[in-house]
Design a protein around this motif. Structure first.
Motif, PDB file in Angstrom:
ATOM      1  N   GLY A  70       9.028  -4.128   3.490  1.00 26.73           N
ATOM      2  CA  GLY A  70       9.786  -3.461   2.452  1.00 26.73           C
ATOM      3  C   GLY A  70       9.302  -2.042   2.233  1.00 26.73           C
ATOM      4  O   GLY A  70       8.121  -1.728   2.427  1.00 26.73           O
ATOM      5  N   VAL A  71      10.227  -1.171   1.837  1.00 25.88           N
ATOM      6  CA  VAL A  71       9.910   0.221   1.502  1.00 25.88           C
ATOM      7  C   VAL A  71      10.401   0.480   0.089  1.00 25.88           C
ATOM      8  O   VAL A  71      11.552   0.147  -0.242  1.00 25.88           O
ATOM      9  N   ASP A  72       9.541   1.052  -0.759  1.00 29.14           N
ATOM     10  CA  ASP A  72       9.883   1.280  -2.148  1.00 29.14           C
ATOM     11  C   ASP A  72       9.622   2.726  -2.552  1.00 29.14           C
ATOM     12  O   ASP A  72       8.605   3.310  -2.176  1.00 29.14           O
ATOM     13  N   LEU A  73      10.530   3.265  -3.345  1.00 29.43           N
ATOM     14  CA  LEU A  73      10.375   4.578  -3.958  1.00 29.43           C
ATOM     15  C   LEU A  73      10.591   4.398  -5.451  1.00 29.43           C
ATOM     16  O   LEU A  73      11.631   3.869  -5.870  1.00 29.43           O
ATOM     17  N   ARG A  74       9.608   4.809  -6.252  1.00 27.35           N
ATOM     18  CA  ARG A  74       9.713   4.583  -7.693  1.00 27.35           C
ATOM     19  C   ARG A  74       9.150   5.739  -8.506  1.00 27.35           C
ATOM     20  O   ARG A  74       8.352   6.534  -8.010  1.00 27.35           O
ATOM     21  N   TYR A  75       9.625   5.786  -9.750  1.00 30.51           N
ATOM     22  CA  TYR A  75       9.124   6.749 -10.723  1.00 30.51           C
ATOM     23  C   TYR A  75       8.484   5.984 -11.867  1.00 30.51           C
ATOM     24  O   TYR A  75       9.067   5.035 -12.397  1.00 30.51           O
ATOM     25  N   GLU A  76       7.280   6.381 -12.221  1.00 31.66           N
ATOM     26  CA  GLU A  76       6.520   5.747 -13.299  1.00 31.66           C
ATOM     27  C   GLU A  76       6.372   6.756 -14.436  1.00 31.66           C
ATOM     28  O   GLU A  76       5.587   7.702 -14.342  1.00 31.66           O
ATOM     29  N   GLY A  77       7.145   6.585 -15.495  1.00 34.47           N
ATOM     30  CA  GLY A  77       7.126   7.517 -16.608  1.00 34.47           C
ATOM     31  C   GLY A  77       6.126   7.105 -17.665  1.00 34.47           C
ATOM     32  O   GLY A  77       6.234   6.014 -18.244  1.00 34.47           O
ATOM     33  N   GLY A  78       5.131   7.950 -17.925  1.00 31.45           N
ATOM     34  CA  GLY A  78       4.116   7.635 -18.928  1.00 31.45           C
ATOM     35  C   GLY A  78       4.712   7.537 -20.325  1.00 31.45           C
ATOM     36  O   GLY A  78       5.566   8.354 -20.704  1.00 31.45           O
ATOM     37  N   ALA A 130       0.867  -1.180   0.000  1.00 32.79           N
ATOM     38  CA  ALA A 130       0.000   0.000   0.000  1.00 32.79           C
ATOM     39  C   ALA A 130       0.897   1.220   0.000  1.00 32.79           C
ATOM     40  O   ALA A 130       2.033   1.179   0.486  1.00 32.79           O
ATOM     41  N   GLY A 131       0.387   2.304  -0.579  1.00 35.26           N
ATOM     42  CA  GLY A 131       1.213   3.495  -0.626  1.00 35.26           C
ATOM     43  C   GLY A 131       0.482   4.688  -1.193  1.00 35.26           C
ATOM     44  O   GLY A 131      -0.726   4.659  -1.426  1.00 35.26           O
ATOM     45  N   ALA A 132       1.251   5.746  -1.416  1.00 33.13           N
ATOM     46  CA  ALA A 132       0.724   6.996  -1.952  1.00 33.13           C
ATOM     47  C   ALA A 132       1.487   7.361  -3.210  1.00 33.13           C
ATOM     48  O   ALA A 132       2.646   6.974  -3.393  1.00 33.13           O
ATOM     49  N   TYR A 139      -3.575   7.234  -4.141  1.00 33.58           N
ATOM     50  CA  TYR A 139      -3.244   6.066  -3.334  1.00 33.58           C
ATOM     51  C   TYR A 139      -3.128   4.829  -4.216  1.00 33.58           C
ATOM     52  O   TYR A 139      -3.505   4.837  -5.388  1.00 33.58           O
ATOM     53  N   GLN A 140      -2.603   3.773  -3.632  1.00 32.54           N
ATOM     54  CA  GLN A 140      -2.538   2.476  -4.298  1.00 32.54           C
ATOM     55  C   GLN A 140      -2.488   1.365  -3.257  1.00 32.54           C
ATOM     56  O   GLN A 140      -1.961   1.562  -2.160  1.00 32.54           O
ATOM     57  N   PHE A 141      -3.060   0.213  -3.588  1.00 30.46           N
ATOM     58  CA  PHE A 141      -2.906  -0.968  -2.743  1.00 30.46           C
ATOM     59  C   PHE A 141      -3.137  -2.211  -3.599  1.00 30.46           C
ATOM     60  O   PHE A 141      -3.916  -2.178  -4.547  1.00 30.46           O
ATOM     61  N   GLY A 142      -2.422  -3.290  -3.260  1.00 32.07           N
ATOM     62  CA  GLY A 142      -2.542  -4.500  -4.061  1.00 32.07           C
ATOM     63  C   GLY A 142      -1.601  -5.583  -3.575  1.00 32.07           C
ATOM     64  O   GLY A 142      -1.231  -5.635  -2.392  1.00 32.07           O
ATOM     65  N   VAL A 143      -1.182  -6.448  -4.497  1.00 29.20           N
ATOM     66  CA  VAL A 143      -0.345  -7.602  -4.166  1.00 29.20           C
ATOM     67  C   VAL A 143       0.858  -7.642  -5.101  1.00 29.20           C
ATOM     68  O   VAL A 143       0.862  -7.045  -6.175  1.00 29.20           O
ATOM     69  N   TRP A 144       1.883  -8.366  -4.677  1.00 28.25           N
ATOM     70  CA  TRP A 144       3.081  -8.548  -5.486  1.00 28.25           C
ATOM     71  C   TRP A 144       3.598  -9.973  -5.307  1.00 28.25           C
ATOM     72  O   TRP A 144       3.329 -10.640  -4.304  1.00 28.25           O
ATOM     73  N   GLY A 145       4.350 -10.430  -6.299  1.00 29.08           N
ATOM     74  CA  GLY A 145       5.026 -11.722  -6.226  1.00 29.08           C
ATOM     75  C   GLY A 145       6.477 -11.540  -6.638  1.00 29.08           C
ATOM     76  O   GLY A 145       6.840 -10.566  -7.298  1.00 29.08           O
TER      77      GLY A 145
END
Length: 208
Positions: free
Chosen positions: A172-180, A35-37, A56-62
């Motif tokens: 875990g803590v994640d910081l990411r950039y999502e470029g369109g 989950a995150g912002a 916001y965002q929330f979901g699952v990962w593998g």
């Protein structure tokens, strides 16, 4: 379509090189929730001023792979928000909100920095639009529908992800950039296009 195929080809090539390093041993597998912002970003131009807003965002990962290279697919619900101000004669605003199911497919490289388990990753993201809401303020001036700035947000959008993360046991803590990658049109000025990008901060928990 050509951009989509190129994106998938580039990612599969990268992932193939990564998995070639895993060797004959059985890969490790993990599964968790997150989950995150996020902060939506539209570039400024001479016609519009764009105010970035939180979502916001929330979901699952593998995660599957070896000690160094892994493959990490994710599925999560994302809320994206942005406020657009038209600098033409109307000076109208649009508070736009979009909800989507996002599916990033990430190639991950792991290591340790100062005894902290860290990750860097990259890969394509496919975003499937669920809902869209664009709100225009009431005004005493008579405008036609074409006078209001609108985002022509697509049903399917594409992006490329770059990120870093750190793991503390199961957290875990994640910081990411999502470029369109695909262009989004302002519908009352069809010549004006932009790309929506996001900065994201999230916390994850490994269940398995």
């Amino acid at each position: 379509m050509k951009k989509t195929l190129l994106t998938i080809t580039m990612f599969l090539s990268f992932a193939g090189m990564a998995f070639a390093q895993l060797g004959p041993s059985s890969p490790d597998m993990a599964f968790g929730v997150k989950a995150g912002a996020n902060l939506s970003c539209l570039p400024q131009n001479g016609v519009y001023n764009n105010t970035n807003k939180m979502g916001y965002q929330f979901g699952v990962w593998g995660r599957i792979g070896g000690d160094i290279f892994q493959f990490q697919p994710e599925v999560y619900l994302t809320d994206k928000n942005v406020k657009i101000t038209d600098n033409t004669f109307t000076h109208t605003t649009n508070s736009a909100s979009f909800t989507s199911i996002d599916v990033p497919l990430l190639a991950v490289a792991k290591g340790e920095v100062f005894d902290i388990a860290g990750r860097v990753y990259t890969g394509p993201l496919f975003s499937f639009d669920l809902t869209r809401k664009q709100v225009y303020p009431s005004t005493t001036t008579t405008f036609t529908g074409d006078d209001f700035v609108k985002l022509d947000y697509k049903n399917v959008n594409y992006a490329w992800v770059f990120g870093v993360g750190a793991d503390f046991n199961r957290v875990g803590v994640d910081l990411r950039y999502e470029g369109g990658l695909n262009k989004i049109a302002y519908s009352n000025y069809q010549y004006s296009h932009t790309r929506m990008s996001l900065f994201e901060l999230s916390i994850s928990y490994q269940i398995l």
